[in-house]
Design a protein around this motif. Structure first.
Motif, PDB file in Angstrom:
ATOM      1  N   ALA A  32       0.323 -38.167  43.410  1.00 44.51           N
ATOM      2  CA  ALA A  32       0.983 -39.434  43.099  1.00 44.51           C
ATOM      3  C   ALA A  32       0.634 -40.430  44.204  1.00 44.51           C
ATOM      4  CB  ALA A  32       2.494 -39.244  43.024  1.00 44.51           C
ATOM      5  N   GLU A  33       0.157 -41.583  43.792  1.00 45.53           N
ATOM      6  CA  GLU A  33      -0.232 -42.630  44.739  1.00 45.53           C
ATOM      7  C   GLU A  33       0.874 -43.688  44.802  1.00 45.53           C
ATOM      8  OE1 GLU A  33      -3.080 -42.216  46.230  1.00 45.53           O
ATOM      9  OE2 GLU A  33      -4.228 -40.888  44.923  1.00 45.53           O
ATOM     10  N   LYS A  34       0.931 -44.409  45.896  1.00 44.71           N
ATOM     11  CA  LYS A  34       1.920 -45.486  45.988  1.00 44.71           C
ATOM     12  C   LYS A  34       1.575 -46.567  44.970  1.00 44.71           C
ATOM     13  CE  LYS A  34      -0.216 -48.128  49.757  1.00 44.71           C
ATOM     14  NZ  LYS A  34       0.010 -48.755  51.086  1.00 44.71           N
ATOM     15  N   ALA A  35       2.599 -47.048  44.283  1.00 45.96           N
ATOM     16  CA  ALA A  35       2.389 -47.999  43.190  1.00 45.96           C
ATOM     17  C   ALA A  35       2.292 -49.440  43.657  1.00 45.96           C
ATOM     18  CB  ALA A  35       3.512 -47.868  42.170  1.00 45.96           C
ATOM     19  N   LEU A  87       7.780 -46.589  45.327  1.00 48.52           N
ATOM     20  CA  LEU A  87       7.424 -46.221  43.961  1.00 48.52           C
ATOM     21  C   LEU A  87       6.052 -45.563  43.931  1.00 48.52           C
ATOM     22  CD1 LEU A  87       8.518 -49.315  41.820  1.00 48.52           C
ATOM     23  CD2 LEU A  87       9.610 -47.070  41.887  1.00 48.52           C
ATOM     24  N   TYR A  88       5.882 -44.653  42.963  1.00 52.70           N
ATOM     25  CA  TYR A  88       4.621 -43.940  42.832  1.00 52.70           C
ATOM     26  C   TYR A  88       4.036 -44.128  41.426  1.00 52.70           C
ATOM     27  CZ  TYR A  88       5.588 -41.480  47.204  1.00 52.70           C
ATOM     28  OH  TYR A  88       5.836 -41.173  48.527  1.00 52.70           O
ATOM     29  N   GLY A 120      13.377 -35.108  47.873  1.00 50.95           N
ATOM     30  CA  GLY A 120      12.590 -34.618  46.757  1.00 50.95           C
ATOM     31  C   GLY A 120      13.022 -35.100  45.399  1.00 50.95           C
ATOM     32  N   LEU A 121      14.315 -35.137  45.125  1.00 50.37           N
ATOM     33  CA  LEU A 121      14.757 -35.417  43.770  1.00 50.37           C
ATOM     34  C   LEU A 121      14.401 -36.810  43.266  1.00 50.37           C
ATOM     35  CD1 LEU A 121      18.138 -33.498  43.487  1.00 50.37           C
ATOM     36  CD2 LEU A 121      15.902 -32.868  42.620  1.00 50.37           C
ATOM     37  N   PRO A 122      14.558 -37.856  44.064  1.00 45.48           N
ATOM     38  CA  PRO A 122      14.128 -39.163  43.553  1.00 45.48           C
ATOM     39  C   PRO A 122      12.662 -39.169  43.152  1.00 45.48           C
ATOM     40  CG  PRO A 122      15.503 -39.441  45.482  1.00 45.48           C
ATOM     41  CD  PRO A 122      15.208 -37.976  45.374  1.00 45.48           C
ATOM     42  N   PHE A 123      11.802 -38.520  43.930  1.00 43.60           N
ATOM     43  CA  PHE A 123      10.379 -38.428  43.617  1.00 43.60           C
ATOM     44  C   PHE A 123      10.176 -37.619  42.344  1.00 43.60           C
ATOM     45  CE2 PHE A 123       6.351 -36.028  44.091  1.00 43.60           C
ATOM     46  CZ  PHE A 123       5.469 -37.095  44.049  1.00 43.60           C
ATOM     47  N   GLU A 124      10.871 -36.500  42.229  1.00 47.06           N
ATOM     48  CA  GLU A 124      10.766 -35.647  41.053  1.00 47.06           C
ATOM     49  C   GLU A 124      11.169 -36.412  39.794  1.00 47.06           C
ATOM     50  OE1 GLU A 124      13.178 -31.826  39.389  1.00 47.06           O
ATOM     51  OE2 GLU A 124      12.504 -31.717  41.478  1.00 47.06           O
ATOM     52  N   CYS A 125      12.232 -37.183  39.885  1.00 49.28           N
ATOM     53  CA  CYS A 125      12.681 -37.978  38.726  1.00 49.28           C
ATOM     54  C   CYS A 125      11.637 -39.016  38.344  1.00 49.28           C
ATOM     55  CB  CYS A 125      14.013 -38.647  39.042  1.00 49.28           C
ATOM     56  SG  CYS A 125      15.400 -37.495  39.184  1.00 49.28           S
ATOM     57  N   GLN A 126      11.018 -39.636  39.345  1.00 50.94           N
ATOM     58  CA  GLN A 126       9.960 -40.600  39.080  1.00 50.94           C
ATOM     59  C   GLN A 126       8.808 -39.952  38.326  1.00 50.94           C
ATOM     60  OE1 GLN A 126       8.347 -43.422  41.914  1.00 50.94           O
ATOM     61  NE2 GLN A 126      10.135 -43.193  43.240  1.00 50.94           N
ATOM     62  N   ILE A 127       8.391 -38.764  38.790  1.00 45.80           N
ATOM     63  CA  ILE A 127       7.254 -38.079  38.190  1.00 45.80           C
ATOM     64  C   ILE A 127       7.532 -37.736  36.732  1.00 45.80           C
ATOM     65  CG2 ILE A 127       5.869 -35.978  38.251  1.00 45.80           C
ATOM     66  CD1 ILE A 127       5.210 -38.060  40.427  1.00 45.80           C
ATOM     67  N   LYS A 128       8.702 -37.210  36.449  1.00 46.00           N
ATOM     68  CA  LYS A 128       9.037 -36.853  35.065  1.00 46.00           C
ATOM     69  C   LYS A 128       9.031 -38.077  34.158  1.00 46.00           C
ATOM     70  CE  LYS A 128      12.803 -34.599  35.948  1.00 46.00           C
ATOM     71  NZ  LYS A 128      14.082 -33.902  35.724  1.00 46.00           N
ATOM     72  N   LYS A 129       9.597 -39.162  34.646  1.00 45.82           N
ATOM     73  CA  LYS A 129       9.654 -40.365  33.828  1.00 45.82           C
ATOM     74  C   LYS A 129       8.265 -40.953  33.616  1.00 45.82           C
ATOM     75  CE  LYS A 129      12.468 -44.497  33.169  1.00 45.82           C
ATOM     76  NZ  LYS A 129      13.573 -45.316  33.702  1.00 45.82           N
ATOM     77  N   LEU A 130       7.422 -40.902  34.651  1.00 42.23           N
ATOM     78  CA  LEU A 130       6.057 -41.397  34.519  1.00 42.23           C
ATOM     79  C   LEU A 130       5.258 -40.547  33.542  1.00 42.23           C
ATOM     80  CD1 LEU A 130       5.258 -42.159  38.275  1.00 42.23           C
ATOM     81  CD2 LEU A 130       5.320 -43.851  36.440  1.00 42.23           C
ATOM     82  N   PHE A 131       5.452 -39.235  33.612  1.00 40.66           N
ATOM     83  CA  PHE A 131       4.671 -38.326  32.786  1.00 40.66           C
ATOM     84  C   PHE A 131       5.081 -38.395  31.318  1.00 40.66           C
ATOM     85  CE2 PHE A 131       3.682 -34.170  30.944  1.00 40.66           C
ATOM     86  CZ  PHE A 131       2.335 -34.077  31.255  1.00 40.66           C
ATOM     87  N   PHE A 132       6.366 -38.357  31.056  1.00 41.65           N
ATOM     88  CA  PHE A 132       6.845 -38.311  29.675  1.00 41.65           C
ATOM     89  C   PHE A 132       7.171 -39.694  29.101  1.00 41.65           C
ATOM     90  CE2 PHE A 132       7.964 -34.113  31.436  1.00 41.65           C
ATOM     91  CZ  PHE A 132       7.292 -33.314  30.527  1.00 41.65           C
ATOM     92  N   ASN A 133       7.241 -40.687  29.976  1.00 41.37           N
ATOM     93  CA  ASN A 133       7.536 -42.065  29.567  1.00 41.37           C
ATOM     94  C   ASN A 133       8.910 -42.204  28.930  1.00 41.37           C
ATOM     95  OD1 ASN A 133       6.787 -44.780  29.522  1.00 41.37           O
ATOM     96  ND2 ASN A 133       6.070 -44.659  27.415  1.00 41.37           N
ATOM     97  N   LYS A 134       9.805 -41.241  29.217  1.00 43.65           N
ATOM     98  CA  LYS A 134      11.183 -41.314  28.733  1.00 43.65           C
ATOM     99  C   LYS A 134      11.994 -40.227  29.439  1.00 43.65           C
ATOM    100  CE  LYS A 134      10.767 -38.145  24.803  1.00 43.65           C
ATOM    101  NZ  LYS A 134      11.058 -37.929  23.363  1.00 43.65           N
ATOM    102  N   GLU A 135      13.304 -40.288  29.263  1.00 43.07           N
ATOM    103  CA  GLU A 135      14.155 -39.229  29.796  1.00 43.07           C
ATOM    104  C   GLU A 135      14.041 -38.002  28.902  1.00 43.07           C
ATOM    105  OE1 GLU A 135      15.835 -39.267  32.576  1.00 43.07           O
ATOM    106  OE2 GLU A 135      15.388 -41.354  33.091  1.00 43.07           O
ATOM    107  N   MET A 136      13.851 -36.841  29.520  1.00 50.11           N
ATOM    108  CA  MET A 136      13.696 -35.604  28.760  1.00 50.11           C
ATOM    109  C   MET A 136      14.893 -34.689  28.974  1.00 50.11           C
ATOM    110  SD  MET A 136      10.752 -35.650  27.086  1.00 50.11           S
ATOM    111  CE  MET A 136      10.136 -33.970  26.838  1.00 50.11           C
TER     112      MET A 136
END
Length: 216
Positions: free
Chosen positions: A162-165, A189-190, A11-27
């Protein structure tokens, strides 16, 4: 909610991907985020609860809880809360059942735990799964979950997938008692539709008196 045994594995790698995709930066907890012209603060996991306790927003008379949204956005006036539940599923499992209780989860946040909040909104971000039958189909299949998804969306709780990238895959090991381990290929990647999520948030801000905001 805290994850199960495979959360750190899958789960965590996916969760990290989603946050970075959504915010476009580390939050970081407490960082600003704008929705339209309204300022929100970002909180992750238990940090949201600690912040609301500190600001006397928690109902101490109710039951103790361990609920932790994967991340959340709270407006600077502490009136409106957006909860984001990010669920990754390598194959059929407990996450299928968790999404069926989405509206109850939202009501608990608003009515039991933090009743001083005026509006509580919830959405789910899931990894898109295979639609074809198989012994180990990865991800969340739309056909299998069409009833709970429709039911939740009627209650104002949308699901974003999230779709495969690209065409790269990684291998996920499934342990089988008394048998050799099975290796399941899952997307590496998603990608997500950030515009669709932001459009939903804006619609909630523009219609805060709508029943699905639980403003009562």
């Amino acid at each position: 909610m805290p994850g199960g045994a495979n959360t750190n594995i899958s789960g965590l790698p996916f969760e990290c991907q989603i946050k970075k995709l959504f915010f476009n930066k580390e939050m970081e907890n407490g960082d600003d985020y704008m929705i339209g012209d309204k300022k929100f603060k970002f909180y992750m996991k238990r940090a949201l609860h600690k912040h609301l306790v500190k600001n006397d927003m928690y109902n101490f008379d109710d039951w103790n809880h361990c609920k932790e949204a994967d991340f959340a956005l709270l407006d600077e006036n502490k009136e409106t809360l957006f909860l984001f539940e990010v669920k990754f599923q390598a194959y059929s499992g407990s996450c299928d059942n968790k999404i069926r209780g989405a509206n109850s989860l939202r009501r608990e946040y608003k009515e039991d735990l933090y009743p001083k909040l005026k509006n509580v909104h919830l959405c789910y971000l899931l990894n898109r799964g295979q639609e074809t039958p198989g012994t180990y189909p990865y991800g969340f299949g739309i056909k299998r979950l069409k009833i709970p998804i429709r039911h939740n969306e009627e209650d104002g709780i949308p699901f974003f997938f999230a779709e495969k990238a690209d065409n790269r895959y990684q291998l996920f090991k499934i342990k089988r008692k008394g048998k050799e381990d099975h290796w399941l290929p899952i997307p590496y990647l998603y990608k997500i539709d950030v515009n669709a999520i932001e459009k939903w948030m804006l619609s909630k801000l523009q219609s805060s008196k709508h029943p699905d905001s639980l403003s009562v």
